[in-house]
Write a protein that holds these residues in place. Structure first.
Motif, mmCIF file in Angstrom:
data_model
loop_
_atom_site.group_PDB
_atom_site.id
_atom_site.type_symbol
_atom_site.label_atom_id
_atom_site.label_comp_id
_atom_site.label_asym_id
_atom_site.label_seq_id
_atom_site.Cartn_x
_atom_site.Cartn_y
_atom_site.Cartn_z
ATOM 1 N N ALA A 54 38.048 13.301 -14.797
ATOM 2 C CA ALA A 54 37.410 12.516 -13.880
ATOM 3 C C ALA A 54 35.872 12.229 -14.263
ATOM 4 O O ALA A 54 35.263 11.115 -14.130
ATOM 5 N N GLU A 55 35.148 13.225 -14.986
ATOM 6 C CA GLU A 55 33.807 13.109 -15.454
ATOM 7 C C GLU A 55 33.779 11.939 -16.594
ATOM 8 O O GLU A 55 33.149 10.959 -16.644
ATOM 9 N N LEU A 56 34.811 11.853 -17.363
ATOM 10 C CA LEU A 56 34.668 11.048 -18.562
ATOM 11 C C LEU A 56 35.225 9.539 -18.058
ATOM 12 O O LEU A 56 34.785 8.624 -18.296
ATOM 13 N N TYR A 57 36.169 9.654 -16.883
ATOM 14 C CA TYR A 57 36.852 8.045 -16.221
ATOM 15 C C TYR A 57 34.978 7.638 -15.569
ATOM 16 O O TYR A 57 34.694 6.418 -15.776
ATOM 17 N N ASN A 58 34.369 8.439 -14.868
ATOM 18 C CA ASN A 58 33.272 7.919 -14.342
ATOM 19 C C ASN A 58 32.173 7.514 -15.164
ATOM 20 O O ASN A 58 31.305 6.636 -14.862
ATOM 21 N N ASP A 59 31.971 8.065 -16.508
ATOM 22 C CA ASP A 59 31.148 7.498 -17.344
ATOM 23 C C ASP A 59 31.803 6.245 -18.257
ATOM 24 O O ASP A 59 30.952 5.194 -18.307
ATOM 25 N N VAL A 60 32.808 6.227 -18.384
ATOM 26 C CA VAL A 60 33.655 5.377 -19.396
ATOM 27 C C VAL A 60 33.773 3.952 -18.682
ATOM 28 O O VAL A 60 33.710 2.935 -19.002
ATOM 29 N N LEU A 61 34.092 4.327 -17.121
ATOM 30 C CA LEU A 61 34.355 3.373 -16.251
ATOM 31 C C LEU A 61 35.512 2.277 -16.765
ATOM 32 O O LEU A 61 35.111 1.103 -16.972
ATOM 33 N N PRO A 62 36.783 2.821 -16.923
ATOM 34 C CA PRO A 62 37.914 1.890 -17.559
ATOM 35 C C PRO A 62 38.257 0.782 -16.496
ATOM 36 O O PRO A 62 38.739 -0.405 -16.758
#
Length: 611
Positions: free
Chosen positions: A557-565
């Motif tokens: 979730a943290e990765l998603y929030n930063d990368v924003l696919p």
């Protein structure tokens, strides 16, 4: 909230009820503005409903006729009747009528978060084996019994087609007429196996599919070319054999008729074997499936009394108010439109650009544009349904992307962009622009995307809507990587939308719309910021420890929030509709919140004709 003591390791044998408790999925009903309590029963049964739900239409069940010649008139917006077939392995040509043509193992309720048995009467999981027990009274419409071998055949076809179940299991085998065993490596998360297996329909009768299941190595191309319509021909069959409550009756230019498998039914001189539930639970003659080009035609036909039920159609609040004698069933399904980026693109593959889009797009405005009674606001992009966030992810350290144009401008400048004389952002003289592919006829998604495009255009990003038939988007443009931004589901939808593994798999490793050389379909790299996303997904699938699952979910979730696919726009409710003019039905939440009420309720004796 489920008691935390139930979140430990699995015991040697875990009941299906325990699976639901261990998910920690609470608040799924929040999207519908209601809450669900623990049902008192354990879900065991033979799939036969008693028909004692609360009626909502005209006439009680006690007053209903024993039999009515009425047929439920419904429609789809993708395929003309001439193109409809009964190969569920293909999206193109397959419609929701297959939910009545073929029996599902069990039905998932999106509000109660419970399975109801149908073709399967029981199931349980051990450390390395998942066992399914089938009913012994189901028969195909030609009189052949439906057995565990038919389910084994169905799984064989699914394995050849690359279904997700086979990412987790080693083998499957019919051990007797009613029992199928699925084996998997020790340590595999059994809930993922359950979710991937129980939604299956038994829909590949050997009488029609024998040429594929008997092959040592079935050819996927041949499976994809198999379009049984019951019309004969070189690549067809003369009779479509059904295992569900209805069978195809007559194909016409404007619609296809389906006949309930009551006792004594004959079609073209052929005796149709009755379905064991039909005489007791279903008092109407069948269905008619037609075609409407999109939501506007649906609305017109519904108001004109030309339809009796719709499985899923977007109707804005102001239009719902115009409907007479219709009952709407809003169901949260972990699905909604987002701006999904092609990460191979020079501009849209840049993280700061995607983050800028996240700050500029006003997600609440998108919700309001569509209708806040049919959509939920995504407060913090985390890659999973809003119904799951509180139970799985700590969002306190995540970006909620509400910085507006000020935050977006800083990001654009950090990435080297500047505005040109027309106020459009550009990099090295190349303007930041895109055609946004959006599925034709999906007016709720188009409306939400329109609001986002207005925000982006005002900020100086030159984007425009490219409304395109969805089969072209998913069947051609996405597999070829021929897109810049697409309006597509940012969560997978259906019951998979209510389990974090599948939501993260959808965005990090989704191969649904991809060719083998173009995976995942959004071209997101497997390794991001030193995190091997595929490896983390595998670890999620191979653990039975709740704490480890939560840790992995937090990381992804943290990765998603930063990368924003993808930039979520809304999370919607599926709107199903049943007419109250000549029909009555249960409105109990334990009965109706599923895919789809017009097909499931009759099987349970909970939808009936009143005249």
């Amino acid at each position: 909230m489920v008691d935390s003591q139930s979140h430990g390791d699995y015991s040697d044998i875990v009941s299906r009820r325990k699976f639901v408790e261990l998910t920690g999925i609470a608040g799924a009903a929040a999207l519908a503005g209601c809450s669900s309590e623990d049902p008192s029963g354990n879900g065991n049964g033979n799939g036969n409903g008693s028909g004692n739900g609360n009626g909502n239409g005209s006439g009680s069940q006690d007053e209903a006729p024993d039999f009515s010649e009425s047929r439920i008139r419904t429609a789809n917006s993708f395929f003309e009747p001439a193109d409809i077939h009964y190969n569920n392995q293909l999206w193109s040509g397959s419609t929701h009528i297959n939910n009545s043509m073929f029996p599902e193992l069990a039905k998932w309720n999106y509000v109660t978060q419970e399975w109801t048995p149908h073709a399967a009467v029981d199931w349980e999981a051990g450390p390395e084996t998942f066992t399914v027990e089938l009913r012994d009274d189901l028969v195909w419409s030609d009189g052949e019994p439906i057995t565990a071998e038919d389910l084994e055949d169905r799984l064989r076809i699914g394995e050849e087609m690359g279904e997700e179940l086979f990412e987790f299991v080693d083998d499957y085998e019919a051990v007797d007429d009613t029992t199928l065993e699925v084996t998997y490596p020790e340590g595999t998360n059994p809930f993922i196996v359950e979710q991937s297996l129980l939604h299956h329909h038994i829909d590949t009768p050997r009488q029609m599919w024998g040429e594929f299941v008997d092959m040592d190595d079935p050819d996927i191309g041949n499976i994809q070319a198999f379009e049984p319509k019951g019309m004969g021909g070189d690549d067809d069959v003369d009779e479509v054999i059904a295992g569900g409550t209805v069978v195809q009756d007559e194909r016409a230019t404007q619609n296809i008729s389906y006949r309930t498998r009551h006792s004594g039914v004959e079609i073209d001189g052929r005796e149709i074997e009755p379905h064991p539930d039909a005489d007791e639970n279903i008092n109407f003659a069948g269905y008619q499936m037609g075609f409407r080009s999109g939501n506007t035609e649906y609305h017109q036909s519904m108001m004109a009394g030309e339809l009796d039920a719709m499985h899923s159609v977007f109707v804005p609040p102001e239009t719902v108010d115009q409907f007479e004698d219709w009952h709407m069933i809003p169901t949260p399904m972990g699905f909604g439109p987002g701006l999904v980026f092609n990460h191979d693109h020079d501009h849209w593959g840049t993280r700061e650009v995607r983050q800028a889009v996240g700050h500029v797009v006003d997600r609440q405005r998108a919700v309001n544009a569509v209708g806040d009674t049919t959509q939920a606001h995504v407060e913090t992009p985390a890659g999973i349904s809003t119904a799951l966030v509180d139970d799985w992810v700590d969002t306190s350290g995540l970006d909620d992307y509400t910085g507006g144009e000020s935050a977006a401008e800083d990001l654009m400048q950090d990435a080297g962009y500047e505005r040109n004389d027309d106020g459009v952002w550009e990099l090295d003289g190349e303007p930041l622009e895109a055609d946004v592919l959006a599925p034709a006829g999906w007016t709720d998604w188009i409306t939400a995307a329109d609001a986002a495009i207005d925000d982006l255009t005002a900020f100086g990003i030159d984007v425009s809507m490219a409304v395109t038939p969805r089969p072209e988007i998913t069947g051609e443009r996405l597999p070829a990587g021929d897109f810049e931004i697409v309006v597509e589901g940012w969560v997978p939808g259906g019951m998979n939308g209510f389990w974090p593994y599948f939501s993260f798999e959808h965005i990090y490793r989704n191969t649904e719309f991809a060719e083998p050389e173009n995976r995942p379909w959004n071209n997101l790299p497997q390794e991001i910021d030193g995190v091997d996303t595929h490896e983390r997904l595998d670890e999620f699938a191979q653990t039975q420890d709740r704490d480890e699952m939560e840790s992995i979910a937090q990381d992804l979730a943290e990765l998603y929030n930063d990368v924003l696919p993808a930039v979520p726009l809304t999370e919607g409710l599926e709107q199903s509709f049943l007419s109250e003019d000549g029909w009555n039905f249960s409105t109990d939440e334990a009965d109706v919140h599923n895919q789809w009420p017009l097909h499931w309720l009759p099987k349970q004796g909970n939808l009936w004709a009143t005249e």
